[in-house]
Write an enzyme that holds these catalytic residues in place. Structure first.
Site, PDB file in Angstrom:
ATOM      1  CG  ASP A   1      -1.824   1.420   0.781  1.00 54.35           C
ATOM      2  OD1 ASP A   1      -2.482   1.881   0.684  1.00 54.35           O
ATOM      3  OD2 ASP A   1      -2.197   1.519   2.485  1.00 54.35           O
TER       4      ASP A   1
ATOM      5  CD  GLU B   1      -1.724  -5.764   7.680  1.00 55.66           C
ATOM      6  OE1 GLU B   1      -1.622  -5.332   6.576  1.00 55.66           O
ATOM      7  OE2 GLU B   1      -1.340  -5.034   8.466  1.00 55.66           O
TER       8      GLU B   1
ATOM      9  CE1 TYR C   1      -5.249   0.737  10.257  1.00 58.39           C
ATOM     10  CE2 TYR C   1      -3.767  -1.314   9.954  1.00 58.39           C
ATOM     11  CZ  TYR C   1      -3.890   0.009   9.819  1.00 58.39           C
ATOM     12  OH  TYR C   1      -2.955   0.633   9.752  1.00 58.39           O
TER      13      TYR C   1
ATOM     14  CD  GLU D   1       0.799  -0.968   9.970  1.00 60.52           C
ATOM     15  OE1 GLU D   1      -0.959  -0.835   9.275  1.00 60.52           O
ATOM     16  OE2 GLU D   1       1.685  -2.254   9.324  1.00 60.52           O
TER      17      GLU D   1
HETATM   18  C1  BDP Z   1      -1.841  -2.123   6.640  1.00 58.57           C
HETATM   19  C2  BDP Z   1      -0.619  -2.066   6.230  1.00 58.57           C
HETATM   20  C3  BDP Z   1      -0.012  -0.643   5.706  1.00 58.57           C
HETATM   21  C4  BDP Z   1      -1.265  -0.263   5.271  1.00 58.57           C
HETATM   22  C5  BDP Z   1      -2.686   0.437   5.995  1.00 58.57           C
HETATM   23  C6  BDP Z   1      -3.613   1.040   5.258  1.00 58.57           C
HETATM   24  O1  BDP Z   1       0.718  -2.608   7.061  1.00 58.57           O
HETATM   25  O2  BDP Z   1       0.660  -1.009   5.014  1.00 58.57           O
HETATM   26  O3  BDP Z   1      -1.087   1.494   4.569  1.00 58.57           O
HETATM   27  O4  BDP Z   1      -2.712  -1.717   6.221  1.00 58.57           O
HETATM   28  O5  BDP Z   1      -4.357   0.610   5.179  1.00 58.57           O
HETATM   29  O6  BDP Z   1      -2.780  -3.329   6.191  1.00 58.57           O
HETATM   30  O7  BDP Z   1      -3.446   1.391   5.551  1.00 58.57           O
END
Ligand code: BDP
Length: 589
Positions: free
Chosen positions: A169, A412, A465, A501
């Site tokens: 991404d 990931e 997330y 993250e």
């Molecule tokens: C995670 C990835 C990261 C993406 C992020 C996203 O590690 O590289 O930019 O999600 O979707 O899965 O913002």
């Protein structure tokens, strides 16, 4: 591998500036031997920089394949008889370089330095031509992986259509991203230095190992403090220097000694190199990440090397601004998501006291929804061999940085596939074999009962997330799901947990109350809910928000001119969340 530093015996010439450049659209540069003569009809291109956003030409921005760079330099006669290194901070992702038409080096891997001895190819007292071909093509043997596709002509694609598929991404920026330098050093010289530190009570020890060229063995070392006072001396290729009442390196409180390594000779030294040294220890317990015996809680970000116009090109102004923003917001660390960053950034982190989780470029190794990732004709032996090579180069480049407190093997990956285990186990083993002083991690987006690789790591690193990719819009589910999940990780593995993250896209200036996805309010509310859970759990060792700043990605329907999960905009201005984080992190111990 030594960073280019000047000394009494070493001269460094920076080749940054405007180079000549030609895009090889017809794929003819190698066949027509473009390295034999000055490039025809070149345009100008800055080095270092990504070439993609410099012109208005969309075919250059999206070019798949080789581009050619060229510059000239004078080699004064006084360099004759010395060693002259041509050193590239990086070239993304493949490169071959020629000096006066003679090939001197090729390198694969977009984020590591490489160098060549070119003394024998230079014309002294004359002008010399350096030509570099760089390719951005990713395939199943590269890290990160990708596929260059040339679909058959038909209703969807015209004849000759070619595109690069990527699984990461972030935009596939390409070019000479980091400084290109010449290092002029004595013919017999210091080749490499490795340091390691230990602390006992108020005293410390610095272990060093020096490699000299040409079978030489004579070495003298001195350890100097920040005031330039000699605190220890030694002799020989290897040794241990005791330091009484040592000043330790700690995030937020950097202290750097200098290891002065000298090849003695009659009269003045033959070669001198000065290596910064931070003294500190790292230990991981069941619930804590400890630096110098004290619990350390990671506050910070997953970042990117990314900026307007220059893309992934190194830029001191952007780097320093970013470090100043880290200080302003109360952060103490970042992860080099998703590739090792420039040596200049690592040097700054040492000097300014910021802890770094140093990550390989192993990202996008998750090919689901299209089937299995880890199989012979996808992410298999070729890919693994390259990742192991990158790990060797990373340890060689970064082992002396006190800022590096942990290695990270991948981000990931499809670690729910059983084949991921034999793929990654040798990678973790190699890090541990080459460096016994740092913990090793692997960042996962799986769950405790599906991830097959976290058990091999020293710290649990998870990307979460909730209310974004899981149950979009359901802020009311965040705390329930997160707490349940984090407790399960700790229960299963008995290691400290870092959420590497968590974040929400927020388009700067978009407001909605009650919060709605993509508004600044939603980003604030989501992170606040994550924090309430983190603060309850005694095994948490850190929180890294995704992402420090908005960054460019490929074009797709989930991205609004790039990824907007930045706490700062791409221009490094704060969103609402930046102020909230600042209040939290400047208070949080
Ligand atoms: C995670 C990835 C990261 C993406 C992020 C996203 O590690 O590289 O930019 O999600 O979707 O899965 O913002």
């Amino acid at each position: 591998m030594l960073y280019p530093r000047e000394s009494e015996t070493r001269f460094v010439k920076d080749l940054s500036g405007l180079w000549r450049f030609r895009c090889d659209r017809a794929e003819e540069g190698f066949a027509k031997r473009w390295f034999d003569a000055p490039l025809r009809d070149p345009i100008l291109m800055p080095v270092p920089a990504s070439y993609n956003d410099i012109t208005q030409d969309v075919t250059l921005r999206d070019h798949v394949g080789w581009v050619w760079y060229e510059t000239t330099l004078f080699a004064p006669a006084s360099w004759q008889g010395q060693s002259v290194l041509l050193r590239f901070g990086s070239a993304t992702h493949h490169a071959t370089a020629w000096v006066n038409g003679r090939e001197v080096v090729s390198h694969k891997g977009g984020y590591m330095p490489f160098e060549a001895e070119i003394a024998g190819h230079l014309h002294y007292g004359e002008e010399n031509r350096i030509t570099v071909a760089v390719s951005n093509m990713l395939d199943w043997t590269t890290i990160p992986p990708g596929q260059v596709k040339t679909p058959p002509e038909g209703p969807r694609y015209p004849k000759g259509f070619k595109f690069q598929e990527i699984y990461q991404d972030f935009f596939n920026y390409s070019g000479l991203h980091r400084p290109v330098r010449l290092v002029v050093r004595p013919k017999d010289h210091i080749e490499d230095i490795a340091v390691r530190t230990g602390v006992r009570g108020r005293d410390a020890q610095v272990f060093y190992a020096v490699t000299l060229s040409g079978g030489r063995r004579d070495v003298r070392v001195r350890l100097l403090d920040e005031k330039g006072r000699v605190v220890a001396r030694g002799e020989g290729l290897k040794g241990r220097l005791p330091v009484k009442n040592a000043r330790l390196w700690f995030p937020g409180k950097a202290y750097l000694y200098t290891l002065e390594v000298e090849m003695p000779a009659a009269g003045r030294p033959e070669d001198i190199y000065r290596q910064p040294v931070g003294i500190r220890t790292i230990k991981v317990t069941k619930k804590q990440f400890r630096i110098n015996g004290k619990p350390f809680y990671f506050k910070g970000f997953g970042k990117h090397e990314d900026a307007d116009i220059r893309g992934k090109g190194h830029d001191d102004a952007t780097d320093l601004k970013d470090f100043n923003l880290l200080g302003w917001i109360g952060a103490n660390s970042f992860r080099t998501s998703h590739y090792p960053y420039s040596e200049e950034i690592m040097e700054l982190a040492d000097r300014l006291g910021v802890a770094v989780i140093d990550e390989t470029p192993a990202v996008g190794l998750n090919y689901f929804p299209h089937g299995k990732t880890f199989q012979p004709d996808r992410v298999g032996e070729g890919s693994q061999a390259h990742l192991l090579q990158v790990i060797r180069e990373m340890v060689e480049r970064d082992r002396n940085h006190p800022c590096v407190v942990m290695w990270c093997v991948a981000n990931e990956a499809a670690t729910e596939e059983p084949e991921s285990v034999p793929y990654f186990r040798p990678c973790l083993d190699l890090f541990r074999k080459l460096d016994s002083t740092r913990p090793v991690s692997i960042v996962t987006c799986c769950d405790p009962d599906t991830c097959l690789c976290t058990g091999m790591a020293d710290v649990v690193c998870v990307n979460r997330y909730y209310s974004w990719y899981n149950d979009p819009g359901r802020l009311d589910l965040v705390e329930h799901q997160l707490e349940h999940n984090l407790r399960a990780w700790h229960k299963k593995f008995g290691r400290p947990v870092i959420v590497t993250e968590y974040g929400a896209d927020a388009v700067a200036g978009l407001h909605a109350d009650p919060p709605v996805m993509f508004s600044e309010e939603y980003q604030v509310e989501m992170l606040d809910r994550f924090h309430r859970v983190f603060d309850k759990l005694d095994f948490m060792a850190g929180e890294h928000v995704w992402n420090f700043a908005d960054f460019m990605t490929r074009q797709e329907i989930r991205r609004v001119v790039g990824n907007r999960k930045g706490v700062f905009t791409r221009e490094r201005q704060p969103k609402m969340i930046a102020h909230a984080l600042r209040r939290r992190w400047t208070r949080l111990k």
